[in-house]
Design an enzyme around this catalytic site. Structure first.
Site, PDB file in Angstrom:
ATOM      1  N   GLY A   8      61.243 -12.026  31.118  1.00 10.32           N
ATOM      2  CA  GLY A   8      60.756 -12.891  32.202  1.00 10.32           C
ATOM      3  C   GLY A   8      61.164 -14.332  31.977  1.00 10.32           C
ATOM      4  O   GLY A   8      60.457 -15.278  32.387  1.00 10.32           O
ATOM      5  N   GLN A  12      58.203 -19.230  35.440  1.00 13.20           N
ATOM      6  CA  GLN A  12      57.629 -20.569  35.278  1.00 13.20           C
ATOM      7  C   GLN A  12      57.423 -20.933  33.798  1.00 13.20           C
ATOM      8  O   GLN A  12      57.769 -22.038  33.377  1.00 13.20           O
ATOM      9  CB  GLN A  12      56.289 -20.654  36.026  1.00 13.20           C
ATOM     10  CG  GLN A  12      55.732 -22.068  36.109  1.00 13.20           C
ATOM     11  CD  GLN A  12      54.257 -22.114  36.490  1.00 13.20           C
ATOM     12  OE1 GLN A  12      53.581 -21.089  36.533  1.00 13.20           O
ATOM     13  NE2 GLN A  12      53.758 -23.288  36.771  1.00 13.20           N
ATOM     14  N   TYR A 143      45.752  -7.523  39.151  1.00  9.65           N
ATOM     15  CA  TYR A 143      46.278  -8.358  38.071  1.00  9.65           C
ATOM     16  C   TYR A 143      45.275  -8.421  36.915  1.00  9.65           C
ATOM     17  O   TYR A 143      45.640  -8.247  35.744  1.00  9.65           O
ATOM     18  CB  TYR A 143      46.551  -9.756  38.627  1.00  9.65           C
ATOM     19  CG  TYR A 143      47.126 -10.747  37.663  1.00  9.65           C
ATOM     20  CD1 TYR A 143      48.369 -10.557  37.078  1.00  9.65           C
ATOM     21  CD2 TYR A 143      46.426 -11.915  37.353  1.00  9.65           C
ATOM     22  CE1 TYR A 143      48.898 -11.498  36.205  1.00  9.65           C
ATOM     23  CE2 TYR A 143      46.957 -12.863  36.491  1.00  9.65           C
ATOM     24  CZ  TYR A 143      48.187 -12.642  35.922  1.00  9.65           C
ATOM     25  OH  TYR A 143      48.708 -13.589  35.074  1.00  9.65           O
TER      26      TYR A 143
HETATM   27  N1  SER Z   1      48.137 -18.332  37.439  1.00 10.67           N
HETATM   28  C1  SER Z   1      47.746 -16.956  37.479  1.00 10.67           C
HETATM   29  C2  SER Z   1      47.535 -16.512  38.881  1.00 10.67           C
HETATM   30  O1  SER Z   1      47.099 -17.307  39.676  1.00 10.67           O
HETATM   31  C3  SER Z   1      46.506 -16.747  36.692  1.00 10.67           C
HETATM   32  O2  SER Z   1      46.852 -16.192  35.480  1.00 10.67           O
HETATM   33  O3  SER Z   1      47.782 -15.387  39.160  1.00 10.67           O
END
Ligand code: SER
Length: 325
Positions: A8, A12, A143
Site C-alpha cells: 500500500g 496516504q 472496517y
Molecule cells: N481514517 C480512517 C477512516 O476514516 C480511520 O482509521 O476510515
C-alpha cells in the site's frame, strides 16, 4: 541490515513513510509496493525500489518478501471505513486476506510486521470520552470488524508463531502529499484543499462531530518509534491507542478562517459517514503508548493548520511553476 517491504506504498501513509525510511536506511533497503502500477503512484520517485504487488496473492507476497531478504513488512494496504461500507465483502477480503498473507509470510521467513489498526475498533458500546486502551470492542462498521479481527489475528501469530507484529490504533490522519481514500476522517484533509483552492467546502459531517486526529509527521514518528521500541516493554504490542488532537469540523473551519478569512464552509452531512463517525469515540486515551514506549505528539491544531496551509500552497506554487515552463 534492515530491509523493509511496504504494501500500500502509494497511499496516504505509505507515500510519507517510504520517504522517511529511504532517508534513514537508503533506497536499496526499501521495496515500496502497491496493487497499482508504480507509474501511477510512484511519480517523482519515492526514494525506494518500487514494485507492483497484490498482497491477496499469498505466493507472490511470500516470494517477493523472501527474494528481497525482508526483515520487516509494513502492511499499509487496506480499504478505509466509508469505502468499506460501499463494498463490505470486498473490504473484508482485502483487509483480512492481505493481513493473514502478510502474517503467514512473516512466520515463514522470520521477519517483523507493522500492521496499523484504527480508532474504528471502537463502537457504540465503547466509552467515548475517552476510549480506554482496554475496553469493549464491538464496532458496527465492516472496517472496524476487520481491524478488531486483525488485532486478534496479530496476537495469535505473535503467541503461536513468535511473529513480532506491532500496531497502532490510528485516529484520522491529516497530510497533504498524498490524499486519503475513502475514510470518514478524510474531511479534515479535503477541507484544506478547498481552502487553498478558494472553493467553498461541503463538509460531510455535522459541525460538532468531535473525532481524534493526528498530523502525519507525528504518525510517521509513531510508527518508527514503535518499531524501534524494546520488545519486552510492549504489553499492548499490536493495538496501541495513539492520539494527538480532538477537534470538530466547526473548530477546524474556525482555525482555517482565522488564517484565510475568505474560507467558506457548508455542513451537508453524508448519512453513511455521519453514522460511522457517531459510532466512534470523541477522544482517545493513549496513556499506555506514552508509558510503554514514550509516545508523545508534537502537533496541536494551530501548528497543523499552519503547516497544512503552507504545505499545500507551496505544492500549488511548484505545480504552477512546472506548468508555466
Ligand atoms: N481514517 C480512517 C477512516 O476514516 C480511520 O482509521 O476510515
Amino acid at each position: 541490515m534492515e530491509r523493509f517491504l511496504v504494501t500500500g506504498a502509494g497511499g496516504q501513509i505509505g507515500t510519507e513513510l517510504v520517504r522517511h525510511l529511504g532517508n534513514r536506511h537508503g533506497a536499496d533497503a526499501i521495496l515500496a509496493t502497491d496493487v497499482r502500477d508504480p507509474s501511477v503512484w510512484a511519480r517523482g520517485g519515492p526514494g525506494a525500489q518500487v514494485g507492483q504487488l497484490d498482497c491477496l496473492d499469498a505466493d507472490a507476497l511470500l516470494g517477493t518478501a523472501r527474494d528481497f531478504g525482508t526483515t520487516c513488512i509494513l502492511h499499509l494496504a487496506s480499504i478505509l471505513s466509508a469505502a468499506a461500507e460501499a463494498s463490505p465483502y470486498r473490504a473484508y477480503r482485502v483487509n483480512m486476506d492481505s493481513l493473514v498473507n502478510v502474517l503467514e509470510a512473516a512466520a515463514k521467513i522470520g521477519c517483523r510486521v507493522f500492521a496499523p489498526s484504527s480508532i474504528a475498533v471502537f463502537g457504540p458500546e465503547s466509552p467515548r470520552d475517552p476510549a480506554p486502551q482496554t475496553t469493549v470492542l464491538r464496532p458496527t462498521t465492516m472496517y472496524g470488524v476487520t481491524k478488531v479481527a486483525g488485532e486478534m489475528l496479530s496476537d495469535y501469530y505473535h503467541a503461536r508463531f513468535g511473529v513480532d507484529v506491532r500496531g497502532l490504533r490510528f485516529p484520522g490522519l491529516v497530510s497533504y502529499t498524498a490524499p486519503p481514500g475513502g475514510g470518514t476522517t478524510d474531511y479534515a484533509v479535503e477541507i484544506f484543499h478547498a481552502a487553498v483552492e478558494r472553493r467553498r467546502f461541503s463538509c460531510p459531517l455535522h459541525p460538532d462531530t468531535r473525532m481524534a486526529m493526528m498530523y502525519m509527521p507525528d504518525a510517521i514518528r509513531a510508527i518508527l518509534e514503535l518499531m524501534d521500541a524494546d520488545s519486552s516493554s510492549l504489553r499492548h504490542r499490536n493495538a496501541y491507542n495513539v492520539s494527538a488532537m480532538h477537534f470538530t469540523p466547526a473548530e477546524l473551519a474556525d482555525a482555517i478562517r482565522a488564517r484565510r478569512p475568505e474560507f467558506e464552509i457548508a455542513f451537508e452531512p453524508d448519512p453513511v459517514r455521519q453514522a460511522i463517525a457517531d459510532s466512534w469515540p470523541t477522544r482517545i486515551d493513549d496513556a499506555r503508548a506514552r508509558e510503554e514506549w514514550g509516545w508523545h505528539h508534537e502537533y496541536e491544531l494551530p501548528e497543523m493548520v499552519d503547516a497544512m496551509l503552507q504545505g499545500l500552497e507551496g505544492l500549488r506554487r511548484r505545480r504552477a511553476a512546472v506548468l508555466a515552463r
